[in-house]
Design a protein around this motif. Structure first.
Motif, PDB file in Angstrom:
ATOM      1  N   SER A  16       0.853  -1.375   0.076  1.00  0.00           N
ATOM      2  CA  SER A  16       0.089  -0.093  -0.051  1.00  0.00           C
ATOM      3  C   SER A  16       0.796   1.354   0.120  1.00  0.00           C
ATOM      4  O   SER A  16       0.427   2.354   0.181  1.00  0.00           O
ATOM      5  CB  SER A  16      -0.904   0.016   1.063  1.00  0.00           C
ATOM      6  N   HIS A  18       4.353   3.809  -1.468  1.00  0.00           N
ATOM      7  CA  HIS A  18       4.589   4.772  -2.717  1.00  0.00           C
ATOM      8  C   HIS A  18       4.824   3.982  -3.923  1.00  0.00           C
ATOM      9  O   HIS A  18       4.252   4.279  -5.206  1.00  0.00           O
ATOM     10  CB  HIS A  18       5.618   5.726  -2.373  1.00  0.00           C
ATOM     11  N   ARG A  39       1.140  -4.529   7.068  1.00  0.00           N
ATOM     12  CA  ARG A  39       0.846  -5.334   8.372  1.00  0.00           C
ATOM     13  C   ARG A  39      -0.681  -5.833   8.473  1.00  0.00           C
ATOM     14  O   ARG A  39      -1.099  -6.665   9.039  1.00  0.00           O
ATOM     15  CB  ARG A  39       1.092  -4.190   9.520  1.00  0.00           C
ATOM     16  N   LEU A  74      12.373  -2.026   1.803  1.00  0.00           N
ATOM     17  CA  LEU A  74      11.854  -1.552   3.118  1.00  0.00           C
ATOM     18  C   LEU A  74      11.073  -0.414   3.407  1.00  0.00           C
ATOM     19  O   LEU A  74      11.521   0.590   2.575  1.00  0.00           O
ATOM     20  CB  LEU A  74      13.196  -1.483   3.866  1.00  0.00           C
ATOM     21  N   TYR A 115      22.636  -1.375   3.187  1.00  0.00           N
ATOM     22  CA  TYR A 115      21.680  -1.894   2.116  1.00  0.00           C
ATOM     23  C   TYR A 115      22.611  -2.879   1.136  1.00  0.00           C
ATOM     24  O   TYR A 115      22.306  -3.602   0.343  1.00  0.00           O
ATOM     25  CB  TYR A 115      21.244  -0.834   1.344  1.00  0.00           C
ATOM     26  N   ASN A 140       8.556  12.604  -3.150  1.00  0.00           N
ATOM     27  CA  ASN A 140       8.986  13.039  -1.891  1.00  0.00           C
ATOM     28  C   ASN A 140       8.630  14.706  -1.719  1.00  0.00           C
ATOM     29  O   ASN A 140       8.237  15.009  -0.790  1.00  0.00           O
ATOM     30  CB  ASN A 140      10.387  13.151  -1.621  1.00  0.00           C
TER      31      ASN A 140
HETATM   32  N1  NAP Z   1      12.154   8.165  -0.889  1.00  0.00           N
HETATM   33  C1  NAP Z   1      13.169   8.023  -1.583  1.00  0.00           C
HETATM   34  O1  NAP Z   1      13.499   9.305  -2.028  1.00  0.00           O
HETATM   35  C2  NAP Z   1      13.584   7.178  -1.807  1.00  0.00           C
HETATM   36  C3  NAP Z   1      15.013   6.965  -2.451  1.00  0.00           C
HETATM   37  C4  NAP Z   1      15.661   5.675  -2.856  1.00  0.00           C
HETATM   38  C5  NAP Z   1      15.386   4.588  -2.068  1.00  0.00           C
HETATM   39  N2  NAP Z   1      14.332   4.607  -1.390  1.00  0.00           N
HETATM   40  C6  NAP Z   1      14.084   3.427  -0.608  1.00  0.00           C
HETATM   41  O2  NAP Z   1      12.538   3.270  -0.759  1.00  0.00           O
HETATM   42  C7  NAP Z   1      11.933   2.779   0.606  1.00  0.00           C
HETATM   43  C8  NAP Z   1      10.651   3.278   0.671  1.00  0.00           C
HETATM   44  O3  NAP Z   1       9.648   3.038  -0.457  1.00  0.00           O
HETATM   45  P1  NAP Z   1       8.391   3.485  -0.599  1.00  0.00           P
HETATM   46  O4  NAP Z   1       8.311   4.931  -0.102  1.00  0.00           O
HETATM   47  O5  NAP Z   1       7.639   2.824  -1.467  1.00  0.00           O
HETATM   48  O6  NAP Z   1       7.761   2.761   0.961  1.00  0.00           O
HETATM   49  P2  NAP Z   1       6.481   3.190   1.901  1.00  0.00           P
HETATM   50  O7  NAP Z   1       5.474   3.897   1.232  1.00  0.00           O
HETATM   51  O8  NAP Z   1       7.270   3.918   3.188  1.00  0.00           O
HETATM   52  O9  NAP Z   1       6.111   1.861   2.375  1.00  0.00           O
HETATM   53  C9  NAP Z   1       4.956   1.815   3.189  1.00  0.00           C
HETATM   54  C10 NAP Z   1       4.227   0.326   2.995  1.00  0.00           C
HETATM   55  O10 NAP Z   1       5.054  -0.745   3.706  1.00  0.00           O
HETATM   56  C11 NAP Z   1       4.083  -1.133   4.918  1.00  0.00           C
HETATM   57  N3  NAP Z   1       4.761  -1.406   6.100  1.00  0.00           N
HETATM   58  C12 NAP Z   1       5.017  -0.553   6.810  1.00  0.00           C
HETATM   59  N4  NAP Z   1       5.639  -0.619   8.040  1.00  0.00           N
HETATM   60  C13 NAP Z   1       5.681  -2.186   7.971  1.00  0.00           C
HETATM   61  C14 NAP Z   1       6.175  -3.329   8.695  1.00  0.00           C
HETATM   62  N5  NAP Z   1       6.786  -3.095   9.783  1.00  0.00           N
HETATM   63  N6  NAP Z   1       6.046  -4.553   8.248  1.00  0.00           N
HETATM   64  C15 NAP Z   1       5.528  -4.849   7.010  1.00  0.00           C
HETATM   65  N7  NAP Z   1       5.050  -3.784   6.164  1.00  0.00           N
HETATM   66  C16 NAP Z   1       5.180  -2.320   6.715  1.00  0.00           C
HETATM   67  C17 NAP Z   1       2.875  -0.235   4.623  1.00  0.00           C
HETATM   68  O11 NAP Z   1       1.636  -0.813   5.306  1.00  0.00           O
HETATM   69  P3  NAP Z   1       1.094  -1.135   6.757  1.00  0.00           P
HETATM   70  O12 NAP Z   1       1.690   0.269   7.368  1.00  0.00           O
HETATM   71  O13 NAP Z   1      -0.253  -1.248   6.482  1.00  0.00           O
HETATM   72  O14 NAP Z   1       1.688  -1.977   7.231  1.00  0.00           O
HETATM   73  C18 NAP Z   1       2.620   0.152   3.139  1.00  0.00           C
HETATM   74  O15 NAP Z   1       2.419  -0.838   2.609  1.00  0.00           O
HETATM   75  C19 NAP Z   1      12.823   3.427   1.580  1.00  0.00           C
HETATM   76  O16 NAP Z   1      13.085   2.292   2.699  1.00  0.00           O
HETATM   77  C20 NAP Z   1      14.084   3.798   0.807  1.00  0.00           C
HETATM   78  O17 NAP Z   1      15.212   2.898   1.408  1.00  0.00           O
HETATM   79  C21 NAP Z   1      13.527   5.703  -1.077  1.00  0.00           C
END
Ligand code: NAP
Length: 285
Positions: A16, A18, A39, A74, A115, A140
């Motif tokens: 769910s 980004h 979760r 993650l 990582y 972002n």
């Molecule tokens: N943002 C950037 O600019 C950037 C750049 C490069 C790399 N990244 C990498 O991309 C990652 C983030 O990607 P994103 O933004 O797509 O992620 P995100 O939106 O933060 O991920 C949220 C998702 O993870 C689930 N979640 C949260 N906590 C959890 C847990 N403890 N166990 C299982 N599921 C869980 C959430 O559902 P629930 O809350 O319902 O569990 C939701 O489905 C970062 O960790 C980073 O390393 C980010």
């Protein structure tokens, strides 16, 4: 090599989130059976939901049931990538599941980076894999920096004059969908970028045009940045982690542009200007 026609389901972690949500959608459009993990375990974008929680290995077996490919990432807010992701890689490898792993651009600069250690664990795991290393997400500006724009009329980050080739989460999702549904990219790592590098001042100008009022850019130091984030409820650990990863931005190391999105998806990556137009209503809200 041709595209696979596998019989198993695809497990999408963070389904769910980004990247996860548009990825589930893209895979469903391709006719794949998807298990959408979060979760809560609720169905997402019409896909079967499954409860999965990092750090709780007792949730892994149900999540991997019937799965032959997995998108492993993650969620934002966690700093202990090695501790949380390595057991997931091991669980996938034990079941001979192909893994498409999302890390971040630049993590291969040094094998001591957590990582990178997860990447190395996957490379040595003996299953097909693809590694995707996105640059800073264009999204972002909405998901992290909009409160600052709303309150102070400016982007306030410790990026100095550094430029980044911001990448749209929809392109990360499309790249992941390609990597999961073909074996042509197996065994490779891709640095995912947008089509051009922009400084935060240039991005602020684009946002100004869309929002209809001046958005400035205030380059700040790490301590000020950490103070703003912790004041907004971000944990100090994560705020310091985010401050640390702006160092490569200031150094110009996130400015490179690759053809990885086009190689994986067959289309050019989405620009910041296009992203801003597509998200105009949310940016103005
Ligand atoms: N943002 C950037 O600019 C950037 C750049 C490069 C790399 N990244 C990498 O991309 C990652 C983030 O990607 P994103 O933004 O797509 O992620 P995100 O939106 O933060 O991920 C949220 C998702 O993870 C689930 N979640 C949260 N906590 C959890 C847990 N403890 N166990 C299982 N599921 C869980 C959430 O559902 P629930 O809350 O319902 O569990 C939701 O489905 C970062 O960790 C980073 O390393 C980010």
């Amino acid at each position: 090599m041709s595209d696979k026609n596998p019989t198993g389901k695809i497990l999408v972690l963070g389904a769910s989130g980004h990247v996860g949500r548009p990825l589930v959608k893209a895979l469903r459009t391709k006719g794949e059976a998807v298990k959408a993990a979060s979760r809560g375990g609720q169905p997402i974008e019409g896909a079967e939901g499954v409860a999965f929680e990092f750090g709780r290995p007792e949730t892994f077996a149900a999540a991997f049931e019937g799965v032959d490919r997995a998108y492993v990432m993650l969620p934002g807010g966690y700093v202990n990538s090695r501790e949380l992701l390595t057991p997931v890689i091991e669980a996938a490898a034990a079941r001979k599941v192909k893994v498409v792993l999302q890390t971040a651009i630049g993590v291969d600069a040094d094998d001591s980076i957590p990582y990178r250690q997860v990447e190395l664990a996957l490379i040595g795991a003996g299953v097909p894999y693809v590694i995707l290393r996105p640059n800073w997400f264009t999204d972002n500006f909405l998901n992290f920096w909009k409160p600052g724009i709303d309150h102070a009329g400016a982007l306030a980050v410790p990026a100095g004059e550094g430029k980044s080739s911001f990448v749209d989460a929809r392109d990360i999702a499309a790249s992941a969908a390609a990597a999961l549904t073909s074996d042509r990219f197996d065994g490779r790592a891709f640095n995912l970028t947008g089509p051009q590098a922009l400084g935060y001042g240039e991005a602020a100008e684009i946002l100004s045009g869309i929002i209809g009022r001046k958005v400035g850019y205030t380059p700040i130091d790490d301590e000020t940045f950490v103070g703003i984030l912790t004041g907004a409820g971000v944990s100090e650990d994560y705020a310091r982690f985010l401050a640390m990863i702006f160092h490569p931005v200031r150094e110009g190391w996130t400015a490179g542009v690759t053809d990885a999105v086009e190689t994986l998806t067959g289309h050019a990556p989405i620009s910041v200007a296009q992203w801003a137009q597509d998200n105009a209503a949310a940016l103005r809200a």
